[in-house]
Design a protein around this motif. Structure first.
Motif, short mmCIF file in Angstrom:
data_model
loop_
_atom_site.label_atom_id
_atom_site.label_comp_id
_atom_site.label_asym_id
_atom_site.label_seq_id
_atom_site.Cartn_x
_atom_site.Cartn_y
_atom_site.Cartn_z
N VAL A 9 0.85 -1.19 0.00
CA VAL A 9 0.00 0.00 0.00
C VAL A 9 0.88 1.24 0.00
N THR A 10 0.56 2.18 -0.86
CA THR A 10 1.34 3.43 -0.94
C THR A 10 0.75 4.48 0.00
N ASP A 11 1.57 5.50 0.30
CA ASP A 11 1.08 6.61 1.12
C ASP A 11 -0.08 7.32 0.42
N GLU A 12 -0.04 7.38 -0.90
CA GLU A 12 -1.12 8.03 -1.64
C GLU A 12 -2.44 7.29 -1.44
N MET A 13 -2.40 5.96 -1.40
CA MET A 13 -3.61 5.18 -1.13
C MET A 13 -4.14 5.47 0.27
N ILE A 14 -3.23 5.58 1.23
CA ILE A 14 -3.63 5.88 2.59
C ILE A 14 -4.28 7.26 2.66
N ARG A 15 -3.66 8.24 1.99
CA ARG A 15 -4.23 9.59 2.00
C ARG A 15 -5.63 9.63 1.37
N LYS A 16 -5.79 8.91 0.26
CA LYS A 16 -7.11 8.86 -0.37
C LYS A 16 -8.12 8.17 0.54
N GLY A 17 -7.68 7.11 1.23
CA GLY A 17 -8.57 6.42 2.16
C GLY A 17 -8.99 7.31 3.32
N ILE A 18 -8.05 8.11 3.82
CA ILE A 18 -8.36 9.04 4.91
C ILE A 18 -9.38 10.07 4.44
N ALA A 19 -9.14 10.66 3.27
CA ALA A 19 -10.05 11.69 2.75
C ALA A 19 -11.45 11.12 2.53
N THR A 20 -11.53 9.94 1.94
CA THR A 20 -12.83 9.30 1.70
C THR A 20 -13.53 9.01 3.02
N GLY A 21 -12.78 8.50 3.99
CA GLY A 21 -13.36 8.19 5.29
C GLY A 21 -13.93 9.42 5.98
N ILE A 22 -13.23 10.53 5.91
CA ILE A 22 -13.69 11.77 6.54
C ILE A 22 -14.93 12.29 5.83
N ARG A 23 -14.91 12.32 4.50
CA ARG A 23 -16.08 12.82 3.76
C ARG A 23 -17.32 11.97 4.05
N ARG A 24 -17.15 10.68 4.14
CA ARG A 24 -18.28 9.79 4.42
C ARG A 24 -18.81 10.03 5.83
N ASN A 25 -17.90 10.27 6.78
CA ASN A 25 -18.33 10.52 8.15
C ASN A 25 -19.04 11.86 8.28
N VAL A 26 -18.58 12.85 7.52
CA VAL A 26 -19.29 14.14 7.47
C VAL A 26 -20.72 13.92 6.99
#
Length: 343
Positions: A187-204
């Motif tokens: 897993v790349t750092d870019e995948m982690i960053r995208k996962g974080i952003a998606t997770g936050i938007r979904r929680n919002v």
């Protein structure tokens, strides 16, 4: 002696909440050593609130402080490009045979179980709740090796004990539910960053944009309104039992309200490093404050449940505390919604 173990390869991880722990331990087993409980919880958009209408649990209000069981594991794995296998069974024999084969193959697996008959749990924590998660990672004779993330050490269950909890009856009956990751790639750092952003938007979305009055921050207001009326509507004894049920759902079922808010704050701090955005760390302080307030509300509710607090003003104070919590969480998620975290 037929003995299968994974004790040398699998590492038990103790966490605050069971599904976070299963997610963390299984992904680490497959080489994703960066995975932490806060990261799994945040990428899986685990924070939530709902008072489910027309439903009771243990003769009290059906309240959840987290997203649907299984969603954290599914969403986190999807964000990291990890394939997931899930199975449920109508036959106990088929469920046992499938599990035995995975154990023989040396594959640790997650299992959804009922808590009431978990023999290694203290008796005071055994009640009818069927969405607990644990890992089976080996077998010694007729006992399965269990990594339960909320326990300090590994445990074991006999074949009969494990089948009983895997086929517990009632709401959210697990039906032998078993799941595990497959085809785990780097897993790349870019995948982690995208996962974080998606997770936050979904929680919002789930906390401030979900329609209706039962869920998200509006669900907290909905419960506040109920609490204000319970003493007159239900009588002091039953109203106290209802408040005790909220405390149980909040503090005993995998950290619940206060603990989940602290965990989300820890996620935002970790996310700030990955995203190189200190604003996330600042917003994390709002969730720490919310967690403190949920804990304070739980103490007040417990006072009513134990008969120390009996006046209407005590119910009003609890209801007001929930309204204050709602405002803090609404403001925090609005702040998150204004961040440009990328698509």
């Amino acid at each position: 002696m037929n003995t299968y173990t994974q004790t040398d390869a699998f590492r038990h991880v103790q966490t605050a909440h069971c599904e976070n722990g299963v997610t963390t331990a299984l992904l680490r087993y497959h080489g994703l050593d960066f995975m932490s409980e806060p990261l799994a919880f945040g990428m899986g958009s685990g924070l939530f609130y709902i008072q489910i209408p027309f439903m009771t649990v243990n003769n009290g209000p059906a309240i959840s402080f987290r997203t649907m069981p299984g969603a954290i594991f599914k969403r986190t794995c999807k964000a990291l490009g990890v394939a997931v296998t899930r199975k449920k069974f109508s036959s106990q024999q088929a469920a046992e045979a499938f599990l035995d084969q995975k154990v023989k193959d040396g594959v640790p697996v997650g299992c959804q179980v009922g808590v009431f008959h978990l023999t290694y749990f203290p008796k005071e924590y055994r009640f009818h709740f069927n969405a607990h998660n644990l890992i089976v990672f080996g077998r010694e004779d007729d006992h399965y090796l269990i990594s339960d993330p909320v326990m300090e050490d590994v445990a074991s269950l006999s074949r009969e004990e494990l089948t009983r909890v895997r086929f517990a009856q009632g709401p959210l009956a697990p039906k032998g539910h078993i799941y595990f990751p497959e085809n785990v790639k780097p897993v790349t750092d870019e995948m982690i960053r995208k996962g974080i952003a998606t997770g936050i938007r979904r929680n919002v979305r789930d906390m401030i944009r979900i329609p209706g009055n039962f869920a998200g921050v509006n669900g907290i207001r909905h419960t506040s309104g109920h609490i204000r009326k319970w003493r007159d509507k239900l009588g002091l004894k039953k109203a106290g039992l209802y408040l005790g049920q909220i405390v149980r759902m909040q503090e005993e079922i995998g950290t619940g309200g206060g603990g989940f808010r602290f965990l989300y704050g820890a996620f935002l701090e970790e996310a700030a490093g990955y995203m190189q955005d200190d604003r996330l760390a600042v917003i994390s302080e709002d969730f720490t404050r919310s967690g403190d307030m949920w804990r304070a509300a739980a103490i007040k509710m417990a006072g009513v449940y134990k008969g120390r607090l009996t006046e209407q003003k005590d119910f009003d104070e609890i209801a007001d505390m929930l309204l204050d919590i709602r405002l803090i969480e609404k403001d925090a998620f609005q702040k998150l919604s204004r961040l440009n975290l990328g698509k």
